[in-house]
Design a protein around this motif. Structure first.
Motif, PDB file in Angstrom:
ATOM      1  N   THR A 102       0.843  -1.190   0.000  1.00  0.00           N
ATOM      2  CA  THR A 102       0.000   0.000   0.000  1.00  0.00           C
ATOM      3  C   THR A 102       0.888   1.253   0.000  1.00  0.00           C
ATOM      4  OG1 THR A 102      -0.094   0.008   2.419  1.00  0.00           O
ATOM      5  CG2 THR A 102      -1.880  -1.117   1.238  1.00  0.00           C
ATOM      6  N   THR A 103       0.315   2.326  -0.473  1.00  0.00           N
ATOM      7  CA  THR A 103       0.997   3.627  -0.481  1.00  0.00           C
ATOM      8  C   THR A 103       0.260   4.560   0.467  1.00  0.00           C
ATOM      9  OG1 THR A 103       1.696   3.336  -2.776  1.00  0.00           O
ATOM     10  CG2 THR A 103       1.713   5.582  -1.884  1.00  0.00           C
ATOM     11  N   THR A 104       0.975   5.089   1.424  1.00  0.00           N
ATOM     12  CA  THR A 104       0.384   5.983   2.423  1.00  0.00           C
ATOM     13  C   THR A 104       1.086   7.331   2.361  1.00  0.00           C
ATOM     14  OG1 THR A 104      -0.095   4.105   3.863  1.00  0.00           O
ATOM     15  CG2 THR A 104      -0.146   6.303   4.861  1.00  0.00           C
ATOM     16  N   VAL A 105       0.285   8.387   2.255  1.00  0.00           N
ATOM     17  CA  VAL A 105       0.819   9.747   2.257  1.00  0.00           C
ATOM     18  C   VAL A 105       0.652  10.301   3.673  1.00  0.00           C
ATOM     19  CG1 VAL A 105       0.689  12.046   1.227  1.00  0.00           C
ATOM     20  CG2 VAL A 105       0.182  10.019  -0.153  1.00  0.00           C
ATOM     21  N   ALA A 106       1.754  10.639   4.298  1.00  0.00           N
ATOM     22  CA  ALA A 106       1.712  11.122   5.678  1.00  0.00           C
ATOM     23  C   ALA A 106       1.062  12.502   5.749  1.00  0.00           C
ATOM     24  CB  ALA A 106       3.128  11.187   6.255  1.00  0.00           C
ATOM     25  N   PRO A 107       0.371  12.792   6.855  1.00  0.00           N
ATOM     26  CA  PRO A 107      -0.211  14.135   7.006  1.00  0.00           C
ATOM     27  C   PRO A 107       0.818  15.247   6.924  1.00  0.00           C
ATOM     28  CG  PRO A 107      -1.138  12.621   8.627  1.00  0.00           C
ATOM     29  CD  PRO A 107      -0.013  11.897   7.960  1.00  0.00           C
ATOM     30  N   ARG A 108       2.052  14.972   7.350  1.00  0.00           N
ATOM     31  CA  ARG A 108       3.081  16.006   7.276  1.00  0.00           C
ATOM     32  C   ARG A 108       3.376  16.384   5.832  1.00  0.00           C
ATOM     33  NH1 ARG A 108       9.251  15.447   9.692  1.00  0.00           N
ATOM     34  NH2 ARG A 108       9.961  17.556   9.079  1.00  0.00           N
ATOM     35  N   ILE A 123       2.691  20.216   1.208  1.00  0.00           N
ATOM     36  CA  ILE A 123       2.188  20.482  -0.148  1.00  0.00           C
ATOM     37  C   ILE A 123       1.141  21.589  -0.115  1.00  0.00           C
ATOM     38  CG2 ILE A 123       0.897  19.479  -2.061  1.00  0.00           C
ATOM     39  CD1 ILE A 123       2.274  16.817  -1.463  1.00  0.00           C
ATOM     40  N   ALA A 124       0.236  21.533   0.862  1.00  0.00           N
ATOM     41  CA  ALA A 124      -0.803  22.562   0.954  1.00  0.00           C
ATOM     42  C   ALA A 124      -0.202  23.935   1.233  1.00  0.00           C
ATOM     43  CB  ALA A 124      -1.802  22.188   2.041  1.00  0.00           C
ATOM     44  N   GLU A 125       0.803  24.007   2.108  1.00  0.00           N
ATOM     45  CA  GLU A 125       1.442  25.293   2.393  1.00  0.00           C
ATOM     46  C   GLU A 125       2.146  25.842   1.153  1.00  0.00           C
ATOM     47  OE1 GLU A 125       2.419  24.554   7.147  1.00  0.00           O
ATOM     48  OE2 GLU A 125       4.019  24.488   5.643  1.00  0.00           O
ATOM     49  N   VAL A 155      -5.281  13.116   7.324  1.00  0.00           N
ATOM     50  CA  VAL A 155      -5.556  12.130   6.282  1.00  0.00           C
ATOM     51  C   VAL A 155      -6.396  11.011   6.869  1.00  0.00           C
ATOM     52  CG1 VAL A 155      -4.552  10.520   4.630  1.00  0.00           C
ATOM     53  CG2 VAL A 155      -3.401  12.690   5.103  1.00  0.00           C
ATOM     54  N   ARG A 156      -7.484  10.712   6.193  1.00  0.00           N
ATOM     55  CA  ARG A 156      -8.354   9.617   6.616  1.00  0.00           C
ATOM     56  C   ARG A 156      -8.798   8.863   5.378  1.00  0.00           C
ATOM     57  NH1 ARG A 156     -13.803  10.130  10.414  1.00  0.00           N
ATOM     58  NH2 ARG A 156     -14.170   7.870  10.626  1.00  0.00           N
ATOM     59  N   GLY A 157      -8.241   7.670   5.202  1.00  0.00           N
ATOM     60  CA  GLY A 157      -8.560   6.887   4.020  1.00  0.00           C
ATOM     61  C   GLY A 157      -7.989   7.533   2.776  1.00  0.00           C
ATOM     62  N   ASN A 158      -8.873   7.785   1.806  1.00  0.00           N
ATOM     63  CA  ASN A 158      -8.461   8.404   0.547  1.00  0.00           C
ATOM     64  C   ASN A 158      -8.792   9.884   0.490  1.00  0.00           C
ATOM     65  OD1 ASN A 158      -7.520   5.951  -0.484  1.00  0.00           O
ATOM     66  ND2 ASN A 158      -9.560   5.390  -1.232  1.00  0.00           N
ATOM     67  N   ALA A 199      -8.326  13.908   2.391  1.00  0.00           N
ATOM     68  CA  ALA A 199      -7.475  14.737   3.247  1.00  0.00           C
ATOM     69  C   ALA A 199      -8.217  16.024   3.568  1.00  0.00           C
ATOM     70  CB  ALA A 199      -6.140  15.044   2.573  1.00  0.00           C
ATOM     71  N   ARG A 200      -7.926  16.553   4.734  1.00  0.00           N
ATOM     72  CA  ARG A 200      -8.495  17.823   5.173  1.00  0.00           C
ATOM     73  C   ARG A 200      -7.335  18.763   5.490  1.00  0.00           C
ATOM     74  NH1 ARG A 200     -12.239  18.719  10.588  1.00  0.00           N
ATOM     75  NH2 ARG A 200     -12.283  21.002  10.497  1.00  0.00           N
ATOM     76  N   ILE A 201      -7.322  19.928   4.859  1.00  0.00           N
ATOM     77  CA  ILE A 201      -6.195  20.854   5.001  1.00  0.00           C
ATOM     78  C   ILE A 201      -6.701  22.176   5.554  1.00  0.00           C
ATOM     79  CG2 ILE A 201      -4.846  19.784   3.174  1.00  0.00           C
ATOM     80  CD1 ILE A 201      -5.771  21.964   1.286  1.00  0.00           C
ATOM     81  N   SER A 202      -5.803  22.857   6.247  1.00  0.00           N
ATOM     82  CA  SER A 202      -6.082  24.174   6.812  1.00  0.00           C
ATOM     83  C   SER A 202      -4.794  24.986   6.755  1.00  0.00           C
ATOM     84  CB  SER A 202      -6.577  24.060   8.262  1.00  0.00           C
ATOM     85  OG  SER A 202      -6.782  25.333   8.826  1.00  0.00           O
ATOM     86  N   VAL A 203      -4.909  26.228   6.271  1.00  0.00           N
ATOM     87  CA  VAL A 203      -3.744  27.078   6.071  1.00  0.00           C
ATOM     88  C   VAL A 203      -4.046  28.454   6.652  1.00  0.00           C
ATOM     89  CG1 VAL A 203      -2.147  28.080   4.408  1.00  0.00           C
ATOM     90  CG2 VAL A 203      -3.151  25.844   3.962  1.00  0.00           C
TER      91      VAL A 203
END
Length: 343
Positions: free
Chosen positions: A10-16, A21-23, A43-46, A48-52
């Motif tokens: 599996t491929t997992t993208v870390a929240p960090r 990327i969002a910043e 990140v939850r499943g597929n 993502a929730r971002i806040s800037v």
């Protein structure tokens, strides 16, 4: 060659990584003079929730800038991570105020005249009440479930449950303890209903939104700082204190030199234009008070050969319609020749 499904990994993208990327994507959409202060991602499943959180230059249309930043952050995050971004939040945490520009005569326009309409109010998340209620509910349900399972498997009921049942059997609605507990429960229920129904965030001013689905708000403290910078740029103003409320903005300015009435008129013009530049849905009413600063030397009166002029009193103007007191002869600058003599 086909790899079995169990061995593909599996491929997992870390929240960090998502946060970085969002910043970076938000920084690409910032106007000149803006910067990214902080960001967060989950990140939850597929998905993502971002806040800037960003800092924007002033003056700038914060709602339009936030919309561009949000769209850029969502598109770039989804393209680079392969995750869907159903929710993205952009917070304008600070404004960088540059030198005060030359403000033309203020023209009163209706909010949203340039095509923007007041959007719906931003609702407070109220994380603390929700977390406290969830913790109390989980603890109560856990205790009851543990006791029920104990009795189900042949154990004795817990002492606290039998004590509560015995106390409830011997006390009725007429007891003071029952009334006090009912009043406390009613107050707690009303507070929870208020948290659920009321939008909150009373310290933010609603801004005019450029389109449907866009909500923008400006913190009252940020609006007060902007108005204070504009007030200090008015000639003659050496001190300013600004308070911004939902329906009224009050400015108290200290005048170090010049005619207080003229200084107040200039402050009203400059601050009125600054209020319109904030892009608020309902600009608050402006109230400006000026007074001569104590401890500063008053200008010396001018006297002519024909008639002597008495020293004038310090003028103080507080609000519209206030009386202005001055002498007919006017003032001369300190060190000017008096009584018609030569310097």
């Amino acid at each position: 060659m086909t790899v079995p499904a169990g061995a593909r990994g599996t491929t997992t993208v870390a929240p960090r990584a998502v946060r970085r990327i969002a910043e970076r994507a938000a920084a690409e959409a910032l106007p000149d003079g803006g910067s990214v202060l902080r960001g967060s991602a989950g990140v939850r499943g597929n998905s993502a929730r971002i806040s800037v959180g960003v800092r924007l230059p002033y003056p700038v249309r914060a709602d339009e800038a936030a919309r561009r930043i949000r769209e850029r952050a969502v598109a770039r995050t989804a393209a680079l991570t392969g995750l869907s971004v159903p929710r993205a939040e952009v917070r304008v945490d600070a404004l960088s105020v540059g030198p005060a520009p030359v403000v033309p005569g203020a023209v009163k326009v209706a909010p949203g005249q340039d095509g923007g309409r007041p959007g719906p109010r931003i609702r407070a998340e109220r994380r603390v009440p929700a977390a406290v209620l969830a913790a109390l509910g989980a603890a109560a349900c856990g205790l009851v479930l543990a006791d029920v399972l104990t009795v189900r498997f042949g154990g004795a009921p817990a002492g606290w449950r039998t004590a509560v049942l015995d106390w409830a059997a011997t006390h009725g609605p007429a007891d003071s303890a029952v009334r006090i507990a009912g009043a406390v429960a009613a107050v707690a229920g009303a507070w929870l209903l208020g948290c659920a129904l009321l939008p909150g965030l009373r310290r933010r001013l609603r801004m005019a939104a450029p389109g449907p689905g866009v909500r923008a708000a400006l913190d009252r403290a940020a609006a007060a700082r902007i108005l204070r910078e504009r007030a200090l740029g008015v000639p003659g103003v050496v001190r300013a204190r600004v308070t911004v409320r939902r329906r009224r903005a009050g400015v108290r300015a200290g005048v170090g030199y010049g005619d207080p009435a003229e200084v107040r008129a200039e402050a009203v013009r400059v601050l009125g234009a600054a209020l319109l530049e904030l892009g608020l849905a309902r600009p608050p009413a402006l109230r400006v008070r000026v007074r001569r600063e104590a401890g500063l030397p008053l200008p010396e009166p001018v006297a002519t050969v024909e008639a002597a002029v008495e020293p004038a009193e310090a003028a103080a103007v507080e609000g519209p319609g206030a009386a202005r007191r001055s002498d007919a002869a006017g003032y001369a600058a300190p060190g000017a020749p008096r009584n018609g003599g030569e310097a």
